[in-house]
Each structure stands twice: as structure tokens, then as C-alpha cells.
Design a protein around this motif. Sequence first.
Motif, PDB file in Angstrom:
ATOM      1  N   GLU A  37       0.808  -1.204   0.000  1.00  0.00           N
ATOM      2  CA  GLU A  37       0.000   0.000   0.000  1.00  0.00           C
ATOM      3  C   GLU A  37       0.847   1.263   0.000  1.00  0.00           C
ATOM      4  O   GLU A  37       0.328   2.377  -0.114  1.00  0.00           O
ATOM      5  CB  GLU A  37      -0.951   0.018   1.201  1.00  0.00           C
ATOM      6  N   VAL A 219      -7.138  -5.849   1.768  1.00  0.00           N
ATOM      7  CA  VAL A 219      -7.292  -4.421   2.049  1.00  0.00           C
ATOM      8  C   VAL A 219      -8.550  -4.197   2.886  1.00  0.00           C
ATOM      9  O   VAL A 219      -9.628  -4.710   2.574  1.00  0.00           O
ATOM     10  CB  VAL A 219      -7.376  -3.611   0.740  1.00  0.00           C
ATOM     11  N   ARG A 220      -8.417  -3.429   3.945  1.00  0.00           N
ATOM     12  CA  ARG A 220      -9.543  -3.070   4.796  1.00  0.00           C
ATOM     13  C   ARG A 220      -9.543  -1.558   5.012  1.00  0.00           C
ATOM     14  O   ARG A 220      -8.519  -0.968   5.357  1.00  0.00           O
ATOM     15  CB  ARG A 220      -9.455  -3.780   6.158  1.00  0.00           C
ATOM     16  N   LEU A 221     -10.703  -0.931   4.832  1.00  0.00           N
ATOM     17  CA  LEU A 221     -10.870   0.494   5.079  1.00  0.00           C
ATOM     18  C   LEU A 221     -11.989   0.691   6.092  1.00  0.00           C
ATOM     19  O   LEU A 221     -12.925  -0.129   6.165  1.00  0.00           O
ATOM     20  CB  LEU A 221     -11.224   1.233   3.776  1.00  0.00           C
ATOM     21  N   MET A 224     -15.933  -0.112   5.452  1.00  0.00           N
ATOM     22  CA  MET A 224     -15.974  -0.819   4.168  1.00  0.00           C
ATOM     23  C   MET A 224     -17.050  -1.894   4.148  1.00  0.00           C
ATOM     24  O   MET A 224     -17.246  -2.623   5.120  1.00  0.00           O
ATOM     25  CB  MET A 224     -14.610  -1.452   3.896  1.00  0.00           C
ATOM     26  N   ARG A 362     -12.933   3.653  -2.997  1.00  0.00           N
ATOM     27  CA  ARG A 362     -13.555   4.684  -2.162  1.00  0.00           C
ATOM     28  C   ARG A 362     -13.763   5.907  -3.054  1.00  0.00           C
ATOM     29  O   ARG A 362     -12.833   6.365  -3.723  1.00  0.00           O
ATOM     30  CB  ARG A 362     -12.644   5.013  -0.980  1.00  0.00           C
ATOM     31  N   TRP A 371      -7.664   0.296  -4.471  1.00  0.00           N
ATOM     32  CA  TRP A 371      -6.609  -0.650  -4.121  1.00  0.00           C
ATOM     33  C   TRP A 371      -6.925  -1.942  -4.862  1.00  0.00           C
ATOM     34  O   TRP A 371      -8.021  -2.507  -4.689  1.00  0.00           O
ATOM     35  CB  TRP A 371      -6.580  -0.917  -2.627  1.00  0.00           C
ATOM     36  N   PRO A 428     -16.827   2.900   1.208  1.00  0.00           N
ATOM     37  CA  PRO A 428     -15.835   2.041   0.555  1.00  0.00           C
ATOM     38  C   PRO A 428     -16.405   0.646   0.311  1.00  0.00           C
ATOM     39  O   PRO A 428     -17.109   0.108   1.173  1.00  0.00           O
ATOM     40  CB  PRO A 428     -14.674   1.989   1.552  1.00  0.00           C
ATOM     41  N   ARG A 430     -15.500  -3.334  -1.204  1.00  0.00           N
ATOM     42  CA  ARG A 430     -14.603  -4.356  -1.758  1.00  0.00           C
ATOM     43  C   ARG A 430     -15.440  -5.302  -2.607  1.00  0.00           C
ATOM     44  O   ARG A 430     -16.373  -5.934  -2.118  1.00  0.00           O
ATOM     45  CB  ARG A 430     -13.908  -5.151  -0.647  1.00  0.00           C
TER      46      ARG A 430
END
Length: 752
Positions: A37, A219-221, A224, A362, A371, A428, A430
Motif C-alpha cells: 500500500e 485491504v480493509r478500510l 468498508m 472509495r 486498491w 468504501p 470491496r
Amino acid sequence: MEQQRVVLLRRSFLAGLGLAVGGLALGLAEGRADAAEARAPAPASAGLRTSVFLHIATDGTVSIVCHRSEMGQGIRSSLPVLVADELGADMARVKVVQADGDKAYGDQNTDGSRSVRGSYEPLRRVGATARAMLVAVAAKRWRVPAAECVAEGHAVHHAKSRRSLDFRELVADAAKLPVPDAKAVALRPASELKRVGGPLPLLDGPAIVTGAAQFGADVRLPGMLTAVVARPPVVGGKVARYDGARALAVPGVKRLVELPAPKGPVGFQPLGGVAVVADTTWAAMRGRAALEVTWDHGANAAYDSASFREALSRAASAPGKVMRQVGDVDRAFAAAARTIEAEYHVPHLAHVAMEPPAAVARVDADGCEVWAPTQNPQAARAEVARALGLDEGKVTVHVTLLGGGFGRKSKPDYVAEAALLAREVGAPVRVQWTREDDVQSGYFHSVSAQRLKAGLDADGKLTAWLHRTAFPPIPSTFDGKSTTPSAMELDLGVLDLALATPNLRVEACDAKAHVRIGWLRSVCNIFHAFAIQSFIDEIAHARQADPRDVLLEVLGPAREATPAELGISRLPNYGASLDEHPVDVGRLRRVIERVTELSGWSAARKAGRALGLAAHRSFLTYVAVVAAVSKDALGKVQVDEVWLVADPGTVINLDRVRAQMEGAVVFGISVALHGAITMKGGAVEQTNFRDYPVARSTEVPRRIHVEIVKSDAPPGGVGEPGVPPVAPAIANAVFALTKTRVRELPLRRLGL
């Protein structure tokens, strides 16, 4: 005693495991590879920045940007070494940073086996430019000629006076100098590149072992959500109806979103359908299962593999568009003492990389941030911008590690899905593809039929060669109308095939696409090599001659084949100059001679061992393969041993090259034994590894011998050229074992 429920996550398990083995893993790395990242360093006033690829901080830390995507091939461990070796940097003080998608880096598409061959000299010049500036500062301070100074070990040295200055002591003054023209800077002699060509540590190894490495699905936001999509099973299909209430009743499901159907040629557009957005992947999958979608399948609903196979056969049996011609083939056939003909078929193939497609997006007032495990971040950026109606400058694409790619992840439809859904739900998102999505809704390697005919004189010498090739072409995905294979696709094993015959013709035959045709590891070389190398083996059998001797004979003497000899005015040549990368028959002959020597070809065949041979030039690299087969206890063909010799030109990372070739053997075995995507009613019949298997550990030979030819030729490709000769070598070995000629893949569908 009250029982407690323990949730063990994959990442926490790996992290714990890393406590035990992390010390060993960390010992493997010299230099640091930032987490995926991380961003390329922003322009800074402090330090020396000679290009977008290199920054030297005032403390001496060297940041080198890797603009290609890491998907197991070790590119983040290879390309930075070119810069570091030219610069004279200590890898322990080098930081490798993953580039975002940006045109400033030039070509970022990690595809076509061109990462090293396209970057070899440019990246060396990046390092050489900074070295020249540092040396200039040191020479001025010492009042000595710059030619007497050497940069190595992260310092500039003057041997005569035994003085040295660390890079950190030179950076500030070097930054004040004008940056010289990179093309005018002298490169080091190859002998001074201390790391290039040898075994290099895998810089991402420690992070992978300890669980810190970030792949697309990791990937984690904050805030999300996760989405899975019910896509049309037939390309061009649309939603007719679905049960939204049942899906929304599933705990955790938050929203249902209909994605737009593609407009015009599908290209990189998402296929459309209904997205289920939920708190978790499991909830989203359960919600999708509850949708009970009814589809309007559209114009491709009649696509059927069995009937299309017959259509391809008819196309390859009739004259096509002449793409290459030497001499008078028809007259030569009329005068031939003997003719041999054969037709070969290879079905659609799927990529099935270890990590199915995934992307996180996002969207806010400032634009879109993504990402993704993408092979082509610039294409992903462009497709997201198109889908959202944004300027590309408002889209940022961060590249995570890829769990394999094989060409699938250079097509960013899944990235656009995430962006569209993030905008729609205001959070966000995924997007996660399942294995079933991957198998049924991807871009497929083209199905093909190849018809070959050879004319022989009274002595069995080749006097005429006709090759007709029929397959739906890749451009059809992007223009919606192409039916004839393009020159670029025919360059993959047909236009660049050098044969010692005075009469030759190649014809491209029409075939209409009914699915998204895309590129897969080694692309059209797969079916071209299978047909050509199997056919040459058939010629050898017809002559009752050694297949190795006949292969060398039809290739002819060592030479660099000219366009005039090849019968074409311009060869695509994988985008490379023929002057720098000629069609070198001598190099192909040498890998054939070496692989048959390694395998004990003559003695083993006399002893009754079933061996098959094939060789192929692709991506400017020359590869020959010998496969040994037998039958297992159930009477099925098994591959016992494989020998592969490759001449890829100049090598940067020997271990990774060897690993790529070993992986190519396994990939080729999967193609030969199992690979087949079939269509019924326009939809893919296969669903997962249970009906689209890859080679199991029991099907992979315990002994795969790989030898890399030491060469000072310019770098060729590595990731793909090991694949094409594997299937025909196995097929030819099967004939040696069973006397059954294999003209169609995969073997398991033939009961072998």
C-alpha cells in the motif's frame, strides 16, 4: 468448564507462524520492500531526485520505485537491482516502493513478458545518471578527475588518495547540479553489475511468511462493505427479473445495486448484473444465492462448444487470408512425392490464478481511490475514470501484491465494479470474485483449430508447408467485429517460425467470438506450438526418423532469419527491433541439442522410454522441452520427468527465472491434461476446480530439470515462453508410449 469459541484468521495464523520462522525469513532479504500500500515518494526539496524512479535522501536512504506489479515472479526483487547496481548502492540501505498507476512511469503493464526486457537499459540509466552526479560532486571536492572515482558500497571512492565519501555526504550538493541526459550517461560494463545475473533474495519473502504482505482481498478500510455480483452467464445478457426481497432479508445484506450492461464493444467494461452489498463476504454470497435471477441471455445464447468446433474445422479446411507467403506452395504440393495433413484443436482456457479478482474503491468529492491486485494500473485508472465519468487525474490506483495473474488481472473490469458500487452506496466497497465467478465470467483464452499440410520429396525432405489457423481473435473484445486473427496474434508462433523450406504459406481463417476473448500466459503460442510441434513429430514418424533430427532438419542451419526469408514485410516481433532481437535459428537449435543431451534422448529412447520433444521461440526467448511419460496403475498417462532448457538472453535474477520456468512446466501440464472451458447455451459449463482442475501434486513430476543458457544477448521474456512447448512435448511422448496421436487437448477428455 465453559467453552470459549476461538476464531482463527488466516492472517493471524501466518503472523503467529512468522514468530517462529520470521527470523529465518528476514535473513533472506537484503534491502526493504515496503508494504504494497506504500506510495511512490512525493517530490521533495531535500535529497536527490533524478527521475520518478529514484530518490536519494539526505541520510543516504535510496528509494527505488518498482513500476511493475508483483505477482510471484519476483519483479520487485529484480528491477530495483538494476538501478542499485548501476548506482553502486548498498541494498541494505535501499527501500523498494510500489508505484501507483501513473503515465509518468511509462508502460506499467506487467504483461507480455516484457518487464525486464523493456526496462533493462532505461532503469540502468536511471542509476547511472545519479551515480554520475554523485561522482561529479566527490571529484570536485577532491579536485581529481571524475574518471578516477568509483561508486560502490553506497560511497564514492578515490583509490589513489584512499579517500571515500558516503552518498549521504554528497546528496545535498548533487541535488544542485543539472540532471544530465540519461542517454548520454555511460553505463557500467556488465561485469561490474555485482548482483545482476546471480541469485537474488526475494524482498517480499519476509512479509509473505509473517502474514504482513497485502494482497488484493486483504485491504480493509473504515466503514468498508463487501460486494459480490450476479453477472450474466452469457456475454451480452441482461437481467430480466430477480427476487430482491429475499436477498435483502439475508442478515448482513445492506443494498442491491444493478450494474449497467456494457455499451458497444465490451472491452474492459463490467458485464453488468446485480451486486449484493453486505457487511461480510459470506452475507453477500448468501444474498446473491437468494436473488434467483432470471436472465435475458441475448445474441450469444446459441453458443455451443461442440457445434463451434465443427465450424472452426470447416473454417480451417478452406482457404483463408494469406498472411505470409514464400515461393509457390500449390506447385510444390503438386510435385511432392508425399503429403501429410493433420488438424489440431485446443479449447478455451481460463486463468484460475490462486487469488480470484478483488478490488477496493472509495469515492468522494475529490475523486476515486482504488486498491487492487492489477497487472495494469494505468488501464485500471482509465477504466475507472470512464465508468465514473471522471478525469483520470481524479483517480488513484494503488497496486497490491497479486496472488497470480496470468493475464487476467491486466483486464480491470473488476476494478470498475468496485468503483461504481462505492459511488452508489456512498461507502468504501470491496468487490470479491469467487472461484466460480473467476471460472465462469472471465476473459477466456481463445478456442482454436489448426490445419497443417506438408509436402515431402522422395528423400523425405520438406518442400512445402501450409498452415491455416482459425480462432476468435482478441481484438473482437475491443472492436466488437474482428473475426480474422491479427498480425500480432499470428506473430505468436506462426509469422516468426523459421523453416528451411522454399515454399510456405500461412492463412488466417475467420471465426466469430461469442465470449470475451483475452490473453492468457503465452497467448496464441499455446495452440500454435501444440499444432506445429506435434505436426513435425508426425512428419518424423511418417519418415520413420528420429523426431529430434527431423526437427533440426526442418529448422535448417543456424542463421538469423530475415523478413524476406520469413515471407513478410514487417514482423511485430513482440514490439522489439529485429536488429536487436532477430529470429535466431541457431539459438533455437542449441536449446534443442542441449535438452536432448540432458535427457539422454537417444539412449533413453533405445531403452524403450517414452519421450517427447518440442521447442518454441516466444517473447524473444528460446525454449526446448523433453517430457517422459508412462501409465499409472489406473492406465492413465502420467508425466514422469521433464527437462527444459531456456535461452532468455541476459538474466537479472537467476533463481526467479528458474522458478518461472518450473512454474511454466506445471502450467503446461495443466493445459495438456485438463484445460478445457466448454460452452452450452452460451454459458460456461465448468464451475470450480472440481470440473476445471489444474495439475495436482500427484500429476506433477518429482523431477523437473531446468537449465538456463548463459547468454549476453539482450534480455528476452521469462514469465510466458516456458509454457508453449510443454503440451506438445507431452503429446509427442504419449504417441511414443501408446501410438495414439494426440491432436486435441486436453488429454483427460480423451480418456488418456
